[in-house]
Design a protein around this motif. Structure first.
Motif, mmCIF file in Angstrom:
data_model
loop_
_atom_site.group_PDB
_atom_site.id
_atom_site.type_symbol
_atom_site.label_atom_id
_atom_site.label_comp_id
_atom_site.label_asym_id
_atom_site.label_seq_id
_atom_site.Cartn_x
_atom_site.Cartn_y
_atom_site.Cartn_z
ATOM 1 N N PHE A 73 16.843 -3.721 7.491
ATOM 2 C CA PHE A 73 15.770 -3.372 6.346
ATOM 3 C C PHE A 73 16.119 -2.052 5.535
ATOM 4 O O PHE A 73 16.565 -1.051 6.527
ATOM 5 N N VAL A 74 16.116 -1.874 4.500
ATOM 6 C CA VAL A 74 16.309 -0.391 4.191
ATOM 7 C C VAL A 74 14.922 -0.203 3.283
ATOM 8 O O VAL A 74 14.544 -0.579 2.257
ATOM 9 N N LEU A 75 14.185 0.548 4.073
ATOM 10 C CA LEU A 75 12.936 0.668 3.736
ATOM 11 C C LEU A 75 12.788 2.161 2.834
ATOM 12 O O LEU A 75 13.343 3.072 3.075
ATOM 13 N N TRP A 76 12.084 1.897 1.648
ATOM 14 C CA TRP A 76 11.773 3.071 0.576
ATOM 15 C C TRP A 76 10.397 3.336 0.793
ATOM 16 O O TRP A 76 9.512 2.659 0.009
ATOM 17 N N ASP A 77 10.146 4.386 1.703
ATOM 18 C CA ASP A 77 8.959 4.729 1.905
ATOM 19 C C ASP A 77 8.324 5.745 0.952
ATOM 20 O O ASP A 77 9.032 6.948 1.106
ATOM 21 N N THR A 78 7.617 5.537 -0.020
ATOM 22 C CA THR A 78 7.146 6.104 -1.145
ATOM 23 C C THR A 78 6.056 6.992 -0.919
ATOM 24 O O THR A 78 5.388 6.892 -0.078
ATOM 25 N N ASP A 79 5.581 8.188 -1.784
ATOM 26 C CA ASP A 79 4.749 8.934 -1.777
ATOM 27 C C ASP A 79 3.617 8.297 -2.687
ATOM 28 O O ASP A 79 3.738 8.054 -3.702
ATOM 29 N N GLY A 80 2.417 8.282 -1.891
ATOM 30 C CA GLY A 80 1.282 7.619 -2.653
ATOM 31 C C GLY A 80 0.716 8.185 -3.602
ATOM 32 O O GLY A 80 0.319 7.477 -4.449
ATOM 33 N N ASP A 81 1.273 9.527 -3.898
ATOM 34 C CA ASP A 81 0.882 10.200 -5.257
ATOM 35 C C ASP A 81 1.454 9.486 -6.528
ATOM 36 O O ASP A 81 0.751 9.624 -7.631
ATOM 37 N N PHE A 82 2.260 8.625 -6.508
ATOM 38 C CA PHE A 82 2.999 7.967 -7.565
ATOM 39 C C PHE A 82 1.980 6.994 -8.438
ATOM 40 O O PHE A 82 2.035 6.747 -9.489
ATOM 41 N N GLY A 83 1.130 6.231 -7.584
ATOM 42 C CA GLY A 83 0.215 5.375 -7.872
ATOM 43 C C GLY A 83 1.179 4.332 -8.882
ATOM 44 O O GLY A 83 2.248 3.969 -8.497
ATOM 45 N N GLN A 84 0.509 3.899 -10.088
ATOM 46 C CA GLN A 84 1.248 2.747 -11.173
ATOM 47 C C GLN A 84 2.492 3.404 -11.457
ATOM 48 O O GLN A 84 3.595 2.575 -11.979
ATOM 49 N N GLN A 85 2.790 4.980 -11.579
ATOM 50 C CA GLN A 85 3.814 5.389 -12.216
ATOM 51 C C GLN A 85 5.288 5.115 -11.221
ATOM 52 O O GLN A 85 6.206 5.324 -11.800
ATOM 53 N N ILE A 86 5.108 4.465 -10.230
ATOM 54 C CA ILE A 86 6.253 4.454 -9.320
ATOM 55 C C ILE A 86 7.086 3.309 -10.086
ATOM 56 O O ILE A 86 8.494 3.365 -9.871
ATOM 57 N N PHE A 87 6.347 2.492 -10.803
ATOM 58 C CA PHE A 87 7.232 1.640 -11.472
ATOM 59 C C PHE A 87 7.891 2.015 -12.821
ATOM 60 O O PHE A 87 8.726 1.258 -13.318
ATOM 61 N N SER A 88 7.604 3.169 -13.234
ATOM 62 C CA SER A 88 8.384 3.873 -14.351
ATOM 63 C C SER A 88 9.370 4.678 -13.575
ATOM 64 O O SER A 88 10.335 5.417 -14.385
ATOM 65 N N SER A 89 9.691 4.976 -12.492
ATOM 66 C CA SER A 89 10.723 5.508 -11.658
ATOM 67 C C SER A 89 11.883 4.697 -11.217
ATOM 68 O O SER A 89 11.820 3.465 -11.277
ATOM 69 N N VAL A 90 12.926 5.473 -10.922
ATOM 70 C CA VAL A 90 14.445 4.498 -10.599
ATOM 71 C C VAL A 90 13.980 4.098 -9.014
ATOM 72 O O VAL A 90 14.539 3.405 -8.741
ATOM 73 N N TYR A 91 13.040 4.567 -8.366
ATOM 74 C CA TYR A 91 12.919 4.164 -6.919
ATOM 75 C C TYR A 91 12.806 2.733 -6.614
ATOM 76 O O TYR A 91 12.917 2.279 -5.514
ATOM 77 N N VAL A 92 12.144 2.038 -7.601
ATOM 78 C CA VAL A 92 11.829 0.601 -7.577
ATOM 79 C C VAL A 92 12.904 -0.387 -7.866
ATOM 80 O O VAL A 92 12.920 -1.549 -7.380
ATOM 81 N N VAL A 93 14.281 0.128 -8.509
ATOM 82 C CA VAL A 93 15.228 -0.631 -9.008
ATOM 83 C C VAL A 93 16.119 -1.087 -7.783
ATOM 84 O O VAL A 93 16.259 -0.706 -6.911
ATOM 85 N N GLY A 94 16.108 -2.761 -7.906
ATOM 86 C CA GLY A 94 16.814 -3.341 -6.657
ATOM 87 C C GLY A 94 16.043 -3.669 -5.593
ATOM 88 O O GLY A 94 16.502 -4.149 -4.710
ATOM 89 N N ALA A 95 14.585 -3.699 -5.809
ATOM 90 C CA ALA A 95 13.792 -3.839 -4.572
ATOM 91 C C ALA A 95 13.681 -5.593 -4.207
ATOM 92 O O ALA A 95 13.700 -6.197 -5.183
ATOM 93 N N ALA A 96 13.977 -5.837 -3.167
ATOM 94 C CA ALA A 96 13.944 -7.285 -2.672
ATOM 95 C C ALA A 96 12.568 -7.732 -2.347
ATOM 96 O O ALA A 96 12.470 -8.850 -2.563
ATOM 97 N N ALA A 97 11.673 -6.680 -1.933
ATOM 98 C CA ALA A 97 10.545 -7.120 -1.474
ATOM 99 C C ALA A 97 9.483 -5.901 -1.566
ATOM 100 O O ALA A 97 9.969 -4.847 -1.411
ATOM 101 N N ALA A 98 8.181 -5.926 -1.324
ATOM 102 C CA ALA A 98 7.356 -4.883 -1.178
ATOM 103 C C ALA A 98 6.250 -5.140 -0.279
ATOM 104 O O ALA A 98 5.695 -6.270 0.091
#
Ligand code: GTP
Ligand code: MG
Length: 166
Positions: free
Chosen positions: A57-82
């Motif tokens: 597992f490569v966990l990308w533990d994000t900051d809850g402050d992103f809200g929906q903006q997380i989907f405009s960031s590079v952090y979600v690229v290549g996610a296999a699951a959430a």
């Protein structure tokens, strides 16, 4: 080569994303709240007991402050699951999780996602029921990072689901 998958931990601030990761990786709980800044990336290998090599597992533990903006960031690229986490004592966090699950599903069609209702140790009801518009009971899981309830099962099931899809 070991099979690995990027798994996003999403959800409102303070719902227990980092605590679930800590329980999963270290089997440990910390009552002190240290908010995640940006994203923490953690890897953990788990034997799925299916006769195959351990699953990473490569966990990308994000900051809850992103809200929906997380989907405009590079952090979600290549996610296999959430894993999209909410707090059992905060109905607004479950509504937000439902919205994040919807966006994840449209951005990554068919990729596994589960909405987690965490902190169930804080409820008096031993068998609480939660619903989210558009999600089936199978899409929801109840956990406690504090007691560990359902945490390992959650990751094991997710790992198997990801491996089956690969
Ligand atoms: P951000 O990084 O700010 O987005 O928060 P987070 O979602 O990572 O939350 P975190 O894991 O930091 O937990 C927030 C607080 O809730 C901490 O004080 C934790 O100890 C507490 N907490 C997390 N999970 C549980 C749980 O299952 N039960 C209880 N009782 N407390 C929990
Ligand atoms: Mg955190």
């Amino acid at each position: 080569m070991i099979a690995s998958a990027k798994v996003l931990l999403l959800g409102d601030i303070g719902v227990g994303k980092s605590s679930l990761a800590r329980r999963f990786i270290f089997d440990h709980f910390d009552a002190n709240y240290k908010t995640t800044i940006g994203v923490d990336i953690m890897t953990h290998d788990l034997d799925l007991e299916d006769g195959e090599a351990p699953f990473r597992f490569v966990l990308w533990d994000t900051d809850g402050d992103f809200g929906q903006q997380i989907f405009s960031s590079v952090y979600v690229v290549g996610a296999a699951a959430a894993l999209i986490v909410s707090d059992a004592t905060r109905p607004d966090s479950l509504t937000k999780a439902g919205g994040l699950a919807e966006t994840f599903a449209s951005r990554f069609p068919g990729r596994p996602a589960k909405v987690i209702v965490n902190k169930i140790d804080l409820l008096d009801d031993p068998a609480p029921r939660f619903t989210v518009d558009g999600l089936s009971a199978d899409d929801l899981a109840l956990t406690s990072a504090k007691t560990g309830q359902n945490v390992m099962q959650l990751f094991r099931t997710l790992g198997r689901t990801i491996r089956r899809r690969a």
